[in-house]
Scaffold this active site. Structure first.
Site, PDB file in Angstrom:
ATOM      1  N   ASP A  53      28.647  33.200  38.793  1.00  0.00           N
ATOM      2  CA  ASP A  53      29.800  33.649  38.368  1.00  0.00           C
ATOM      3  C   ASP A  53      30.116  34.623  39.030  1.00  0.00           C
ATOM      4  O   ASP A  53      29.913  35.589  39.550  1.00  0.00           O
ATOM      5  CB  ASP A  53      30.068  34.116  37.097  1.00  0.00           C
ATOM      6  CG  ASP A  53      32.162  33.338  36.891  1.00  0.00           C
ATOM      7  OD1 ASP A  53      32.748  33.980  37.849  1.00  0.00           O
ATOM      8  OD2 ASP A  53      32.332  32.821  35.720  1.00  0.00           O
ATOM      9  N   SER A 102      37.067  30.801  36.517  1.00  0.00           N
ATOM     10  CA  SER A 102      36.246  30.289  36.745  1.00  0.00           C
ATOM     11  C   SER A 102      36.669  28.821  35.765  1.00  0.00           C
ATOM     12  O   SER A 102      35.276  28.537  36.079  1.00  0.00           O
ATOM     13  CB  SER A 102      35.497  31.241  35.757  1.00  0.00           C
ATOM     14  OG  SER A 102      34.857  32.599  36.481  1.00  0.00           O
ATOM     15  N   THR A 155      33.133  29.372  32.545  1.00  0.00           N
ATOM     16  CA  THR A 155      31.641  28.638  32.525  1.00  0.00           C
ATOM     17  C   THR A 155      31.204  27.765  31.892  1.00  0.00           C
ATOM     18  O   THR A 155      30.726  26.443  32.522  1.00  0.00           O
ATOM     19  CB  THR A 155      30.871  29.278  33.652  1.00  0.00           C
ATOM     20  OG1 THR A 155      31.589  30.423  34.541  1.00  0.00           O
ATOM     21  CG2 THR A 155      29.846  28.650  34.618  1.00  0.00           C
ATOM     22  N   GLU A 276      24.049  30.278  34.002  1.00  0.00           N
ATOM     23  CA  GLU A 276      24.691  30.830  34.347  1.00  0.00           C
ATOM     24  C   GLU A 276      24.508  32.785  34.717  1.00  0.00           C
ATOM     25  O   GLU A 276      24.088  32.946  33.871  1.00  0.00           O
ATOM     26  CB  GLU A 276      26.230  30.528  34.058  1.00  0.00           C
ATOM     27  CG  GLU A 276      27.166  31.354  34.660  1.00  0.00           C
ATOM     28  CD  GLU A 276      28.764  31.542  33.681  1.00  0.00           C
ATOM     29  OE1 GLU A 276      27.819  31.741  32.683  1.00  0.00           O
ATOM     30  OE2 GLU A 276      29.318  32.250  34.482  1.00  0.00           O
ATOM     31  N   ASP A 281      30.065  38.418  38.327  1.00  0.00           N
ATOM     32  CA  ASP A 281      31.866  38.577  38.216  1.00  0.00           C
ATOM     33  C   ASP A 281      32.564  39.453  37.551  1.00  0.00           C
ATOM     34  O   ASP A 281      33.125  40.506  38.131  1.00  0.00           O
ATOM     35  CB  ASP A 281      32.572  36.855  37.448  1.00  0.00           C
ATOM     36  CG  ASP A 281      34.218  37.172  37.280  1.00  0.00           C
ATOM     37  OD1 ASP A 281      34.367  37.247  38.381  1.00  0.00           O
ATOM     38  OD2 ASP A 281      34.134  37.027  36.577  1.00  0.00           O
ATOM     39  N   HIS A 285      34.541  42.346  39.402  1.00  0.00           N
ATOM     40  CA  HIS A 285      36.705  41.839  38.413  1.00  0.00           C
ATOM     41  C   HIS A 285      36.338  44.400  38.519  1.00  0.00           C
ATOM     42  O   HIS A 285      37.247  45.103  38.867  1.00  0.00           O
ATOM     43  CB  HIS A 285      36.453  42.135  36.875  1.00  0.00           C
ATOM     44  CG  HIS A 285      36.478  40.391  36.776  1.00  0.00           C
ATOM     45  ND1 HIS A 285      37.677  40.852  37.678  1.00  0.00           N
ATOM     46  CD2 HIS A 285      35.942  39.261  36.826  1.00  0.00           C
ATOM     47  CE1 HIS A 285      38.244  38.848  37.242  1.00  0.00           C
ATOM     48  NE2 HIS A 285      37.074  38.331  37.097  1.00  0.00           N
ATOM     49  N   ASP A 323      31.250  29.871  41.941  1.00  0.00           N
ATOM     50  CA  ASP A 323      32.520  29.793  41.190  1.00  0.00           C
ATOM     51  C   ASP A 323      33.340  29.482  42.356  1.00  0.00           C
ATOM     52  O   ASP A 323      34.590  29.657  42.606  1.00  0.00           O
ATOM     53  CB  ASP A 323      33.158  29.650  40.023  1.00  0.00           C
ATOM     54  CG  ASP A 323      32.952  31.130  39.594  1.00  0.00           C
ATOM     55  OD1 ASP A 323      32.138  31.717  40.216  1.00  0.00           O
ATOM     56  OD2 ASP A 323      32.915  31.200  38.048  1.00  0.00           O
ATOM     57  N   HIS A 324      33.440  31.047  42.883  1.00  0.00           N
ATOM     58  CA  HIS A 324      34.275  31.912  43.699  1.00  0.00           C
ATOM     59  C   HIS A 324      33.772  32.953  44.367  1.00  0.00           C
ATOM     60  O   HIS A 324      32.965  33.178  43.258  1.00  0.00           O
ATOM     61  CB  HIS A 324      35.684  32.145  42.954  1.00  0.00           C
ATOM     62  CG  HIS A 324      35.377  32.431  41.566  1.00  0.00           C
ATOM     63  ND1 HIS A 324      35.409  34.333  41.058  1.00  0.00           N
ATOM     64  CD2 HIS A 324      35.803  31.780  40.221  1.00  0.00           C
ATOM     65  CE1 HIS A 324      35.020  33.960  39.778  1.00  0.00           C
ATOM     66  NE2 HIS A 324      34.851  33.595  39.387  1.00  0.00           N
ATOM     67  N   HIS A 417      40.077  38.149  41.293  1.00  0.00           N
ATOM     68  CA  HIS A 417      39.518  37.145  42.295  1.00  0.00           C
ATOM     69  C   HIS A 417      39.438  37.096  44.380  1.00  0.00           C
ATOM     70  O   HIS A 417      40.741  37.001  43.972  1.00  0.00           O
ATOM     71  CB  HIS A 417      38.875  35.760  42.388  1.00  0.00           C
ATOM     72  CG  HIS A 417      39.035  35.452  40.937  1.00  0.00           C
ATOM     73  ND1 HIS A 417      38.285  34.399  39.914  1.00  0.00           N
ATOM     74  CD2 HIS A 417      37.436  36.588  39.793  1.00  0.00           C
ATOM     75  CE1 HIS A 417      37.599  34.656  38.940  1.00  0.00           C
ATOM     76  NE2 HIS A 417      37.476  35.813  38.972  1.00  0.00           N
TER      77      HIS A 417
HETATM   78 MG    MG Z   1      31.478  32.572  33.839  1.00  0.00          MG
HETATM   79 ZN    ZN Z   2      36.220  36.737  36.984  1.00  0.00          ZN
END
Ligand code: MG
Ligand code: ZN
Length: 452
Positions: A53, A102, A155, A276, A281, A285, A323-324, A417
């Site tokens: 993620d 996500s 996710t 995952e 992620d 952040h 995912d990004h 993101h």
């Molecule tokens: Mg996730």
């Molecule tokens: Zn995020």
């Protein structure tokens, strides 16, 4: 002059490439072919989808620097590099936003459609759309979801639930139990965090699962001792601690993946597993490079375990992507041409962990001396003390992170993101279908094909 040399070098490489058949893009398609030759008939029996993620290309690049042996001239390949096949587009289909969250991205990878940000495997008409995990279960295969966030986070949720909003955590957890396929629960192995959502005042899903024959585990020891093919493991109230902050009683992503594979692989009809690395992620952040690399390492080890399994098994298709990207993470910052992994390696705990100790009453100096192997400059120390005096956790967490980011040469541009393409990795008999520039929906659509 320099340009001319490049042109000549490029022409040489193109010619040499076509003559001796050098391929720079499909190394794992090659390994797929080798597998084919070793007698697996190119058939896919098991599918493992892994999602980092927030793991945009800067994260996998930074991880390569982190893993590099400084005593050799070349930068060694990481486990990711060895299986690189292409890139994926991630944009959502959302009336307000064109950078994905996500939930929309996971819906694309689980159900093969584009949708709005926040959607959990529902389309833009808010209608549920079937997922690859559900298809696998319809085929009588074993299924699993493994995450380091709460297991009902966006996710994993998009694979095992349907909801108009990712924020309906309780409803998503309920779906894992209540949605039946051919009279069976959808997900056989559920591992991650999230007791808060499973043991609630209005409902105790843990007891529900136990009554239906699931083994429930809450520690590494119990997880590794599991011998039940249906397994619920919840190791934290919400997300697990970051890998470098975990105690031994909290499993690594590798531990959870190993336990899942052990059970799922016993199903004669094959299995579908989603793993995952959820908190790459979260680190992005928070603009926290130490946490980002902690979670990359956790995810990389799980990938190694999966590759070992797939090599031995021969009928397992693995695909790994993100995912990004998150945070606008950059390798190098402020005009300096340097990234210094040693600054990140000097942290034995995350800045978040250190900020918590300070918030709990420990002195700034004691905490930094205990968990960081370099000496802080007066200026750095002053910036952290100044932040500590404000009695705001995020301010303090941010100030500690910034010292590491600055020393490491890591920049961030956003607390959200970014919309850049993400790397795709694959191993197994059908790896070539994921090569080149693909769309995140192709992940699901190819997997649906394997499951037919
Ligand atoms: Mg996730
Ligand atoms: Zn995020």
């Amino acid at each position: 002059m320099r340009k001319k040399v490049w042109v000549i070098a490029t022409i040489f490489m193109l010619v040499a490439g076509s003559v001796i058949g050098i391929s720079t893009t499909n190394t794992s398609a090659d390994s797929g072919k080798q597998k084919h030759n070793s007698g697996n008939n190119g058939k896919v029996k098991n599918v493992i989808v892994m999602i980092g993620d927030g793991m945009g290309p800067a994260y996998t690049t930074a991880y390569r620097y982190m893993q590099d042996d400084p005593f050799t001239m070349q930068m060694e390949k990481t486990i990711f590099d060895k299986h690189f096949v292409g890139m994926a587009k991630t944009y959502p289909e959302d009336s307000e936003e064109n950078v994905t969250d996500s939930a929309a991205a996971a819906t694309s990878m689980a159900a093969g459609i584009k949708t709005y940000n926040g959607a959990i495997s529902v389309d833009n008409d808010k209608e549920p759309v079937g997922t690859v995990l559900e298809s696998a279960k319809k085929n009588g295969m074993a299924t699993g979801l493994v995450a380091t966030s709460q297991v009902n986070h966006a996710t994993p949720a998009a694979f095992g639930a349907h909801d108009v909003s990712r924020h309906n955590y309780n409803d998503i957890a309920d779906d894992y139990f209540d949605d039946m396929i051919n009279g069976k629960h959808k997900v056989d192995v559920i591992l991650g965090g999230g007791t808060t959502y499973f043991d609630r005042e209005d409902r105790n899903l843990i007891n529900d699962f136990k009554e239906d024959g699931y083994n429930y585990v809450t520690s590494t020891e119990e997880l590794l001792e599991n011998e039940n093919d249906q397994l619920l493991g919840l190791f934290a109230p919400v997300g697990l601690p970051k890998a470098i902050d975990r105690k031994e009683s909290t499993p690594s992503l590798e531990d959870m993946t190993t336990a899942a594979l052990e059970q799922l692989s016993q199903d004669k009809d094959g299995f579908f597993l989603m793993v995952e690395g959820s908190q790459i992620d979260w680190a992005g952040h928070a603009n926290d490079s130490v946490s980002a690399m902690s979670e990359m390492e956790d995810f990389a080890r799980a990938f190694e375990t999966v590759i070992e399994f797939a090599k031995e098994n021969g009928h397992t298709q693995v695909v790994l992507t993100a995912d990004h990207s998150t945070g606008g993470f950059s390798v190098g910052r402020d005009g300096a041409y340097n990234f210094n992994p040693e600054a990140i390696k000097a942290a034995e705990r995350t800045p978040e962990f250190m900020a918590q100790e300070i918030t709990d009453g420990e002195s700034v100096e004691d905490v930094l001396a205990e968990y960081v192997s370099f000496d802080f400059t007066d200026e750095e120390l002053a910036s952290i003390k100044e932040a500590a005096s404000k009695n705001d956790f995020d301010t303090l967490y941010g100030a500690i992170s910034e010292v590491f980011n600055n020393r490491a040469g890591v920049g961030f541009t956003t607390s959200g993101h970014t919309g850049i393409d993400v790397p795709v990795y694959a191993y197994g008999p059908k790896s070539e279908v994921f090569s080149g520039l693909i769309d995140n929906t192709d992940i699901a659509n190819e997997v649906f094909g394997f499951l037919k």
